[in-house]
Design an enzyme around this catalytic site. Structure first.
Site, short mmCIF file in Angstrom:
data_model
loop_
_atom_site.label_atom_id
_atom_site.label_comp_id
_atom_site.label_asym_id
_atom_site.label_seq_id
_atom_site.Cartn_x
_atom_site.Cartn_y
_atom_site.Cartn_z
N LYS A 54 0.84 -1.21 0.00
CA LYS A 54 0.00 0.00 0.00
C LYS A 54 0.87 1.25 0.00
O LYS A 54 0.59 2.22 -0.70
CB LYS A 54 -0.93 -0.02 1.22
CG LYS A 54 -2.09 -0.99 1.03
CD LYS A 54 -2.85 -1.29 2.29
CE LYS A 54 -3.86 -2.41 2.03
NZ LYS A 54 -4.52 -2.92 3.21
N GLN A 98 -4.82 -1.93 9.36
CA GLN A 98 -4.64 -3.23 8.70
C GLN A 98 -5.27 -4.35 9.53
O GLN A 98 -4.94 -4.50 10.71
CB GLN A 98 -3.14 -3.49 8.46
CG GLN A 98 -2.85 -4.74 7.66
CD GLN A 98 -3.43 -4.69 6.25
OE1 GLN A 98 -3.30 -3.71 5.54
NE2 GLN A 98 -4.11 -5.75 5.83
N ASP A 121 -11.41 2.72 3.60
CA ASP A 121 -11.65 1.29 3.39
C ASP A 121 -13.15 1.02 3.23
O ASP A 121 -13.55 -0.05 2.79
CB ASP A 121 -11.15 0.50 4.61
CG ASP A 121 -9.91 -0.33 4.29
OD1 ASP A 121 -9.65 -0.57 3.09
OD2 ASP A 121 -9.22 -0.75 5.24
#
Ligand code: NAP
Length: 290
Positions: A54, A98, A121
């Site tokens: 990422k 994460q 997200d």
């Protein structure tokens, strides 16, 4: 004639070029780069490699990325405080924690602490709810990438029958919602472990999205000729011939599916590159909303 492999890397590269030019425009008008904060708790090897990918992707398109690595011994309150600080940090447009978090953390509570306007997200209840009722929001990255991949395959989704295998909150359910929205207009069947005969549905499907996390969940004999298959699964199979001792396979048996389908995403190189790309997309979107 065999089906084609849907090149997720090529679509990701095209989309990232578009994002990079959007980032330049944003920087020219605001005097700063869009910013993404990535929080990693602990050192799970798969999570470390996702976070590294990422960060690399952010650098590629010119997004500022702030990496926050915390030990798994950290108190949950400390993690929540870090998120709160980022919620108020004007250089940060997107916050990503994460997952999975190490044992002992309340994932739901952690995700709920992310301000919905920085939830790139698309996992907070506010964004999930907005997606469900069709309001403007951050679409979850993997499902959004899946829609782009189906379109990229050349399949016109409207009026088609799509079967989704798997009903997780991060893939299966949101994919089913996005496919059935007015803009996409597919008729959707959602299968899971409670579905007695999945093949009965997939044999009728123009589009099959398989997200079960189990190799060979979908085989060629379960497909209608010409179907488009999106293989979301990422499974590690022990393989001593590989430097890491394993290889990655999806949930679909590529060998038997390829001669029947019109197009299928490979694993790796299909859904994965688009998931990260849609995260960059959402971060730029968030910056432009400020
Ligand atoms: P998950 O939370 O474990 O959910 C799996 C779903 O599949 C569950 O709903 C389960 O049903 C269903 N399922 C499992 N085995 C099945 C079977 N034999 N037949 C029918 N349904 C079955 O997994 P996930 O988070 O959705 O992820 C799915 C896969 O996609 C994993 O391999 C994951 O690594 C991969 N993934 C890839 C990306 C990417 O960017 N490439 C992103 C996210 C996930 P029940 O609900 O009945 O248990």
């Amino acid at each position: 004639m065999d089906g084609i492999l849907i090149d997720g890397k090529a679509l990701a590269a095209n989309t990232r070029a578009e994002i990079a030019s959007g980032v330049k425009e944003y920087e020219a008008k605001s005097g700063r780069k869009p910013g993404l904060a990535v929080i990693l708790v602990g050192d799970n090897p798969a999570s470390v490699s996702y976070v590294t990918a990422k960060e690399k992707a952010c650098a590629e398109v010119g997004i500022y990325s702030k990496e926050i690595r915390l030990p798994e011994t950290i108190a949950e309150e400390e993690l929540l405080r870090t998120i709160e600080e980022l919620n108020h940090d004007k250089t940060i447009d997107g916050i990503l924690v994460q997952l999975p978090l190490p044992k002992g953390f309340d994932e739901k509570k952690v995700i709920d602490t992310i301000a919905s306007e920085k939830d790139v997200d698309g996992f907070t209840p506010i964004n999930v709810g907005k997606m469900l009722i069709g309001e403007k929001c951050f679409l979850p990255c993997t499902p959004h990438g899946i829609i782009k991949l189906i379109e990229f395959s050349g399949m016109d989704i409207k009026g088609k029958h799509a079967v989704v295998i798997g009903r997780s909150n991060i893939v299966g359910k949101p994919v089913a919602v996005l496919l059935s929205r007015k803009e996409t207009n597919a008729t959707v069947t959602l299968c899971h472990t409670g579905t007695p005969d999945i093949a009965k549905f997939t044999r009728e499907a123009d589009i099959v999205v398989v997200a079960a996390g189990r190799p060979n969940t979908l085989t060629g004999d379960m497909l209608k000729k010409g179907a488009v298959v999106i293989d979301v699964g990422v499974n590690r199979i022990p393989d001593p011939s590989k430097p890491k001792g394993f290889r990655l396979v999806g949930d679909a048996d590529l060998e038997s599916c390829l001669p029947v389908c019109s197009a299928i995403t490979p694993v790796p190189g299909g859904v994965g590159p688009m998931t990260i790309t849609m995260l960059l997309w959402n971060t730029l979107l968030s910056a432009n909303m400020v």
